[in-house]
Design a protein around this motif. Structure first.
Motif, PDB file in Angstrom:
ATOM      1  N   THR A 181      29.787  -1.797  10.452  1.00 38.66           N
ATOM      2  CA  THR A 181      28.801  -1.538   9.407  1.00 38.66           C
ATOM      3  C   THR A 181      27.711  -0.657   9.991  1.00 38.66           C
ATOM      4  O   THR A 181      27.102  -1.013  11.010  1.00 38.66           O
ATOM      5  N   VAL A 182      27.482   0.476   9.354  1.00 44.02           N
ATOM      6  CA  VAL A 182      26.537   1.467   9.882  1.00 44.02           C
ATOM      7  C   VAL A 182      25.359   1.631   8.930  1.00 44.02           C
ATOM      8  O   VAL A 182      25.534   1.810   7.725  1.00 44.02           O
ATOM      9  N   TYR A 183      24.169   1.567   9.497  1.00 44.90           N
ATOM     10  CA  TYR A 183      22.946   1.901   8.771  1.00 44.90           C
ATOM     11  C   TYR A 183      22.396   3.201   9.344  1.00 44.90           C
ATOM     12  O   TYR A 183      22.342   3.371  10.569  1.00 44.90           O
ATOM     13  N   VAL A 184      21.994   4.094   8.467  1.00 39.42           N
ATOM     14  CA  VAL A 184      21.266   5.293   8.873  1.00 39.42           C
ATOM     15  C   VAL A 184      19.903   5.223   8.216  1.00 39.42           C
ATOM     16  O   VAL A 184      19.803   5.034   6.998  1.00 39.42           O
ATOM     17  N   MET A 185      18.849   5.355   9.008  1.00 40.08           N
ATOM     18  CA  MET A 185      17.502   5.200   8.474  1.00 40.08           C
ATOM     19  C   MET A 185      16.557   6.266   9.009  1.00 40.08           C
ATOM     20  O   MET A 185      16.661   6.685  10.166  1.00 40.08           O
ATOM     21  N   HIS A 186      15.655   6.682   8.159  1.00 40.49           N
ATOM     22  CA  HIS A 186      14.514   7.499   8.562  1.00 40.49           C
ATOM     23  C   HIS A 186      13.287   6.783   8.023  1.00 40.49           C
ATOM     24  O   HIS A 186      12.951   6.902   6.849  1.00 40.49           O
ATOM     25  N   LEU A 187      12.656   6.019   8.902  1.00 33.49           N
ATOM     26  CA  LEU A 187      11.541   5.182   8.470  1.00 33.49           C
ATOM     27  C   LEU A 187      10.260   6.006   8.301  1.00 33.49           C
ATOM     28  O   LEU A 187      10.194   7.175   8.690  1.00 33.49           O
ATOM     29  N   ALA A 188       9.266   5.378   7.714  1.00 34.04           N
ATOM     30  CA  ALA A 188       8.002   6.065   7.447  1.00 34.04           C
ATOM     31  C   ALA A 188       7.352   6.518   8.749  1.00 34.04           C
ATOM     32  O   ALA A 188       7.523   5.908   9.807  1.00 34.04           O
ATOM     33  N   SER A 189       6.606   7.597   8.663  1.00 31.65           N
ATOM     34  CA  SER A 189       5.933   8.151   9.836  1.00 31.65           C
ATOM     35  C   SER A 189       4.802   7.248  10.305  1.00 31.65           C
ATOM     36  O   SER A 189       4.209   6.508   9.524  1.00 31.65           O
ATOM     37  N   ALA A 190       4.510   7.337  11.597  1.00 38.46           N
ATOM     38  CA  ALA A 190       3.400   6.595  12.183  1.00 38.46           C
ATOM     39  C   ALA A 190       2.487   7.574  12.900  1.00 38.46           C
ATOM     40  O   ALA A 190       2.942   8.362  13.734  1.00 38.46           O
ATOM     41  N   ARG A 191       1.217   7.528  12.549  1.00 34.45           N
ATOM     42  CA  ARG A 191       0.216   8.374  13.193  1.00 34.45           C
ATOM     43  C   ARG A 191      -0.994   7.520  13.536  1.00 34.45           C
ATOM     44  O   ARG A 191      -1.178   6.446  12.961  1.00 34.45           O
ATOM     45  N   PRO A 192      -1.832   7.978  14.472  1.00 36.84           N
ATOM     46  CA  PRO A 192      -3.027   7.193  14.795  1.00 36.84           C
ATOM     47  C   PRO A 192      -3.826   6.859  13.543  1.00 36.84           C
ATOM     48  O   PRO A 192      -4.221   7.746  12.786  1.00 36.84           O
ATOM     49  N   GLY A 193      -4.027   5.584  13.309  1.00 32.53           N
ATOM     50  CA  GLY A 193      -4.766   5.146  12.148  1.00 32.53           C
ATOM     51  C   GLY A 193      -3.931   4.989  10.889  1.00 32.53           C
ATOM     52  O   GLY A 193      -4.434   4.538   9.861  1.00 32.53           O
ATOM     53  N   HIS A 194      -2.648   5.348  10.972  1.00 34.10           N
ATOM     54  CA  HIS A 194      -1.789   5.304   9.782  1.00 34.10           C
ATOM     55  C   HIS A 194      -0.411   4.759  10.162  1.00 34.10           C
ATOM     56  O   HIS A 194       0.545   5.518  10.311  1.00 34.10           O
ATOM     57  N   THR A 195      -0.313   3.458  10.342  1.00 35.66           N
ATOM     58  CA  THR A 195       0.969   2.835  10.680  1.00 35.66           C
ATOM     59  C   THR A 195       1.405   1.800   9.641  1.00 35.66           C
ATOM     60  O   THR A 195       2.456   1.201   9.795  1.00 35.66           O
ATOM     61  N   THR A 196       0.618   1.626   8.594  1.00 34.80           N
ATOM     62  CA  THR A 196       0.921   0.587   7.609  1.00 34.80           C
ATOM     63  C   THR A 196       2.273   0.805   6.952  1.00 34.80           C
ATOM     64  O   THR A 196       3.087  -0.120   6.834  1.00 34.80           O
TER      65      THR A 196
END
Length: 295
Positions: A181-196
């Motif tokens: 079973t394969v998952y391919v993901m591109h999760l949300a970006s993380a930047r200083p002050g913006h990781t929520t």
């Protein structure tokens, strides 16, 4: 005064290495610190040089403390020898770069020795997708991510990892040795002050993995989370990082010109990693992560 600066700096570096997990997120600053954690070892020769300038043996002794701590934490990474041996599946993942006009050539070089390749930041009908369609018999693209395989793909499903639109997928690949079973993901970006948003998408990914009862699971993609980022605790375990058990060195993938961190990952369950590494991706700001697995 200089010897005092060395002593204080050494204590701070050692404390940051040992206790980074206890530091609050501080508006997204701490995940950035953790992403660059292996590079803190470079402070040790600077501190030792300063101690020599101050002609202080006590300052030099204290400056060695963060060096010892760094060695305990990361020394095995540099000395690790990939287990090697026979493998049943060669896999890779690459963020091709949405503005990369050379993405077709990049994926051609990366994919030529692989059985499975995941790609992110794809442009529909773009050069990367066209090239991979020529190289692999089976493929399943979803929005800006896609999966290509030499073996049949079934049970396909687009996934939303909390971004409001599908930027991930799930599929089953049937190999000669069994199903994965394969998952391919591109999760949300993380930047200083913006990781929520990134943290929320990581949590969503963990829920998907926890709910999956497959014998073998493979998660490929740009997770926008460094290996040393506390956010990875949400996925490793239950999954294992191929680079951490079978890679040579840290396996940094971003930025491509001079990689300093690793947001691109190959995580697995129910298999054994025999080798892992990094491959160049022409024109992209990411390098590719690759690994070999045995069932």
């Amino acid at each position: 005064m200089l010897s005092r600066v060395v002593i204080i700096g050494s204590v701070l570096v050692a404390a940051a290495l040992v206790g980074h997990g206890l530091i609050p997120a501080l508006g997204g600053f701490t995940p950035v610190l953790e992403s660059l954690l292996p590079w803190m070892g470079l402070a040790v020769p600077v501190l030792l040089a300063a101690a020599a300038m101050a002609r202080s043996t006590s300052a030099a002794a204290v400056a060695l403390v963060p060096g010892v701590v760094w060695t305990v934490m990361f020394g095995s990474t540099l000395l690790r020898t990939p287990p090697g041996g026979p493998s049943d599946l060669a896999v890779g993942t690459v963020n091709v770069g949405v503005r990369n006009s050379a993405s077709g050539e990049a994926v051609r070089v990366i994919a030529k020795d692989l059985d499975v390749l995941a790609a992110q930041e794809l442009t529909k009908g773009g050069p990367a997708a066209k090239q991979l369609n020529k190289m692999f018999k089976y493929h399943y693209p979803v929005s800006t991510v896609g999966l290509w395989s030499r073996y049949p793909i079934s049970e396909t499903q687009p996934l939303d990892v909390g971004l409001g639109w599908p930027r991930a997928l799930r599929a089953v690949i049937t190999t000669p040795k069994g199903k994965v079973t394969v998952y391919v993901m591109h999760l949300a970006s993380a930047r200083p002050g913006h990781t929520t948003s990134r943290d929320a998408s990581l949590a969503h990914a963990r829920r998907l993995i926890d709910a999956d009862r497959s014998k073998r699971i493979l998660l490929l993609g740009d997770l926008n989370t460094a290996t040393t980022d506390r956010g990875m605790r949400g996925l490793t375990p239950p999954l294992t990082d191929a680079q951490s058990v079978a890679g040579d060195g840290f396996g940094f993938t971003w930025p491509a010109e001079f990689p300093v961190t690793r947001p691109d990952h190959i995580l697995f369950k129910g298999m054994t990693a025999t080798a892992a590494g990094v491959a160049p991706a022409t024109g992209s700001d990411h390098r590719a992560a690759i690994a070999s697995l045995r069932f």
